[in-house]
Design a protein around this motif. Structure first.
Motif, PDB file in Angstrom:
ATOM      1  N   ASP A   1       0.837  -1.201   0.000  1.00 15.23           N
ATOM      2  CA  ASP A   1       0.000   0.000   0.000  1.00 15.23           C
ATOM      3  C   ASP A   1       0.874   1.254   0.000  1.00 15.23           C
ATOM      4  OD1 ASP A   1      -2.382  -1.423   0.054  1.00 15.23           O
ATOM      5  OD2 ASP A   1      -2.692  -1.173   2.216  1.00 15.23           O
ATOM      6  N   VAL A   2       0.330   2.308  -0.577  1.00 17.14           N
ATOM      7  CA  VAL A   2       0.986   3.616  -0.580  1.00 17.14           C
ATOM      8  C   VAL A   2      -0.025   4.611  -0.027  1.00 17.14           C
ATOM      9  CG1 VAL A   2       2.042   5.425  -1.987  1.00 17.14           C
ATOM     10  CG2 VAL A   2       2.369   3.008  -2.603  1.00 17.14           C
ATOM     11  N   VAL A   3       0.367   5.339   1.000  1.00 15.51           N
ATOM     12  CA  VAL A   3      -0.540   6.314   1.594  1.00 15.51           C
ATOM     13  C   VAL A   3       0.118   7.694   1.586  1.00 15.51           C
ATOM     14  CG1 VAL A   3       0.186   5.737   3.967  1.00 15.51           C
ATOM     15  CG2 VAL A   3      -1.984   6.876   3.616  1.00 15.51           C
ATOM     16  N   ALA A   4      -0.614   8.665   1.029  1.00 13.06           N
ATOM     17  CA  ALA A   4      -0.158  10.057   1.033  1.00 13.06           C
ATOM     18  C   ALA A   4      -0.764  10.730   2.258  1.00 13.06           C
ATOM     19  CB  ALA A   4      -0.583  10.768  -0.244  1.00 13.06           C
TER      20      ALA A   4
ATOM     21  N   VAL B   1       1.672   7.081 -11.232  1.00 13.38           N
ATOM     22  CA  VAL B   1       2.949   6.497 -10.825  1.00 13.38           C
ATOM     23  C   VAL B   1       2.815   4.986 -10.633  1.00 13.38           C
ATOM     24  CG1 VAL B   1       4.672   6.443  -8.974  1.00 13.38           C
ATOM     25  CG2 VAL B   1       3.785   8.636  -9.776  1.00 13.38           C
ATOM     26  N   LEU B   2       1.747   4.563  -9.975  1.00 16.41           N
ATOM     27  CA  LEU B   2       1.573   3.142  -9.664  1.00 16.41           C
ATOM     28  C   LEU B   2       1.147   2.305 -10.866  1.00 16.41           C
ATOM     29  CD1 LEU B   2      -0.137   3.468  -6.165  1.00 16.41           C
ATOM     30  CD2 LEU B   2       2.275   3.001  -6.668  1.00 16.41           C
ATOM     31  N   ASN B   3       0.660   2.949 -11.929  1.00 17.78           N
ATOM     32  CA  ASN B   3       0.205   2.230 -13.123  1.00 17.78           C
ATOM     33  C   ASN B   3       1.035   2.561 -14.357  1.00 17.78           C
ATOM     34  OD1 ASN B   3      -2.142   0.804 -12.021  1.00 17.78           O
ATOM     35  ND2 ASN B   3      -2.947   2.868 -11.696  1.00 17.78           N
ATOM     36  N   GLY B   4       2.285   2.957 -14.150  1.00 16.38           N
ATOM     37  CA  GLY B   4       3.178   3.196 -15.275  1.00 16.38           C
ATOM     38  C   GLY B   4       2.734   4.294 -16.218  1.00 16.38           C
ATOM     39  N   GLY B   5       2.027   5.292 -15.703  1.00 18.32           N
ATOM     40  CA  GLY B   5       1.596   6.410 -16.525  1.00 18.32           C
ATOM     41  C   GLY B   5       0.295   6.184 -17.278  1.00 18.32           C
ATOM     42  N   ASP B   6      -0.357   5.045 -17.051  1.00 18.57           N
ATOM     43  CA  ASP B   6      -1.628   4.740 -17.720  1.00 18.57           C
ATOM     44  C   ASP B   6      -2.706   5.720 -17.248  1.00 18.57           C
ATOM     45  OD1 ASP B   6      -3.880   3.653 -18.906  1.00 18.57           O
ATOM     46  OD2 ASP B   6      -3.834   1.791 -17.743  1.00 18.57           O
TER      47      ASP B   6
ATOM     48  N   THR C   1      -7.089  -2.436  -6.510  1.00 23.95           N
ATOM     49  CA  THR C   1      -6.086  -3.437  -6.856  1.00 23.95           C
ATOM     50  C   THR C   1      -4.735  -3.015  -6.290  1.00 23.95           C
ATOM     51  OG1 THR C   1      -5.655  -2.355  -8.969  1.00 23.95           O
ATOM     52  CG2 THR C   1      -7.289  -4.129  -8.968  1.00 23.95           C
ATOM     53  N   SER C   2      -3.905  -3.987  -6.029  1.00 21.76           N
ATOM     54  CA  SER C   2      -2.573  -3.706  -5.481  1.00 21.76           C
ATOM     55  C   SER C   2      -1.648  -3.218  -6.581  1.00 21.76           C
ATOM     56  CB  SER C   2      -1.991  -4.962  -4.845  1.00 21.76           C
ATOM     57  OG  SER C   2      -2.674  -5.251  -3.650  1.00 21.76           O
ATOM     58  N   PRO C   3      -0.801  -2.271  -6.253  1.00 25.24           N
ATOM     59  CA  PRO C   3      -0.697  -1.597  -4.964  1.00 25.24           C
ATOM     60  C   PRO C   3      -1.818  -0.571  -4.783  1.00 25.24           C
ATOM     61  CG  PRO C   3       0.926  -0.717  -6.483  1.00 25.24           C
ATOM     62  CD  PRO C   3       0.229  -1.836  -7.197  1.00 25.24           C
ATOM     63  N   ARG C   4      -2.420  -0.583  -3.610  1.00 28.53           N
ATOM     64  CA  ARG C   4      -3.514   0.343  -3.326  1.00 28.53           C
ATOM     65  C   ARG C   4      -2.947   1.698  -2.909  1.00 28.53           C
ATOM     66  NH1 ARG C   4      -6.867  -3.033   1.112  1.00 28.53           N
ATOM     67  NH2 ARG C   4      -4.894  -2.634   2.161  1.00 28.53           N
ATOM     68  N   ALA C   5      -3.579   2.756  -3.374  1.00 30.37           N
ATOM     69  CA  ALA C   5      -3.196   4.118  -3.002  1.00 30.37           C
ATOM     70  C   ALA C   5      -4.301   4.700  -2.123  1.00 30.37           C
ATOM     71  CB  ALA C   5      -2.999   4.974  -4.235  1.00 30.37           C
ATOM     72  N   LEU C   6      -3.896   5.338  -1.037  1.00 27.53           N
ATOM     73  CA  LEU C   6      -4.818   5.960  -0.092  1.00 27.53           C
ATOM     74  C   LEU C   6      -4.294   7.352   0.263  1.00 27.53           C
ATOM     75  CD1 LEU C   6      -4.904   2.896   2.294  1.00 27.53           C
ATOM     76  CD2 LEU C   6      -6.801   3.571   0.842  1.00 27.53           C
TER      77      LEU C   6
ATOM     78  N   LYS D   1       4.646  -2.814   5.835  1.00 31.81           N
ATOM     79  CA  LYS D   1       5.724  -2.138   5.116  1.00 31.81           C
ATOM     80  C   LYS D   1       5.142  -1.127   4.128  1.00 31.81           C
ATOM     81  CE  LYS D   1       8.848  -6.035   5.485  1.00 31.81           C
ATOM     82  NZ  LYS D   1       9.593  -7.083   4.770  1.00 31.81           N
ATOM     83  N   ALA D   2       3.923  -0.664   4.409  1.00 26.25           N
ATOM     84  CA  ALA D   2       3.271   0.320   3.541  1.00 26.25           C
ATOM     85  C   ALA D   2       4.175   1.537   3.366  1.00 26.25           C
ATOM     86  CB  ALA D   2       1.931   0.746   4.143  1.00 26.25           C
ATOM     87  N   LYS D   3       4.132   2.102   2.169  1.00 25.46           N
ATOM     88  CA  LYS D   3       4.944   3.277   1.859  1.00 25.46           C
ATOM     89  C   LYS D   3       4.156   4.536   2.203  1.00 25.46           C
ATOM     90  CE  LYS D   3       7.290   0.027  -0.116  1.00 25.46           C
ATOM     91  NZ  LYS D   3       6.528  -1.149   0.242  1.00 25.46           N
TER      92      LYS D   3
END
Length: 163
Positions: A38-41, A59-64, A93-98, A115-117
Motif C-alpha cells: 500500500d501507498v498512503v499520502a 505512478v503506480l500504473n506506469g503512466g496509464d 487493486t494492489s498496490p492500493r493508493a490511499l 511495510k506500507a509506503k
C-alpha cells in the motif's frame, strides 16, 4: 469563532466534517488492514491531497491514464478516514493508493506493522492558510470562516481548522 457540532465531528481532538466522516468510518479506519505494498499520502488539509489523488495512480500504473479518466479520484485513491473507503476498498487493486489527514498517532495498528509506503506532503503554511480560508468560504458543508483575520488567528493559535 468556534466550529459548530452541526458541521463537525470531534474525534480525539480533530475536527472532521460530518459530510464525509462518521463514527462508523472512523472505526473502519482504525480496523483497516494495511498491506505491505500500500501507498498512503499523508497531508495536512489543503496541502495537496487532491493533487496526490491524481498523481499516485499514474505512478503506480506506469503512466496509464485510464484510471484517471474513468474513476473519480475519491474512489481511485480513497481517504482512510472517510465513509467512502468501506464502499470501495474491495475494488482496489494492489498496490492500493490511499490518502489521509490523520497524524501518525491516529494511524491504525496494521499500519505500524506493515511495510506500507508513506508520502508526506508538506506545503508552506501561508499557502495552506489562504487555500483553507477560501475553501471554507466555498464549501457548503463547512461553516462560514468569518473574516480572514479571524480565520488566521484561529489557524495561528492551532485551534483546529477542520480537515
Amino acid at each position: 469563532m468556534s466550529f459548530s457540532e452541526d458541521f463537525f465531528l470531534e474525534y480525539q481532538g480533530l475536527l472532521l466534517p460530518r459530510e464525509t466522516h462518521c463514527a462508523e468510518s472512523l472505526k473502519f479506519a482504525q480496523e483497516f488492514s494495511f498491506k505491505d505494498d500500500d501507498v498512503v499520502a499523508v497531508t495536512y488539509p489543503k496541502s495537496g491531497t487532491t493533487w496526490m489523488q491524481e498523481i499516485l495512480p499514474l505512478v503506480l500504473n506506469g503512466g496509464d491514464l485510464t484510471p484517471v479518466h474513468t474513476v473519480v479520484n475519491w474512489d481511485r485513491v480513497p481517504w482512510l478516514e472517510e465513509t467512502r473507503l468501506a464502499k470501495v476498498v474491495d475494488k482496489l487493486t494492489s498496490p492500493r493508493a490511499l490518502v489521509t489527514h490523520f497524524p501518525y498517532s491516529f494511524m491504525p495498528p496494521s499500519f505500524h506493522t506493515s511495510k506500507a509506503k508513506v508520502i508526506n506532503v508538506i506545503r508552506n503554511p501561508k499557502d495552506v492558510l489562504v487555500s483553507s480560508y477560501y475553501f471554507h468560504q466555498m464549501a457548503n458543508f463547512l461553516e462560514d470562516p468569518g473574516s480572514f483575520d479571524e480565520f488566521m488567528n484561529k489557524f495561528l493559535e492551532g485551534r483546529g481548522i477542520p480537515s
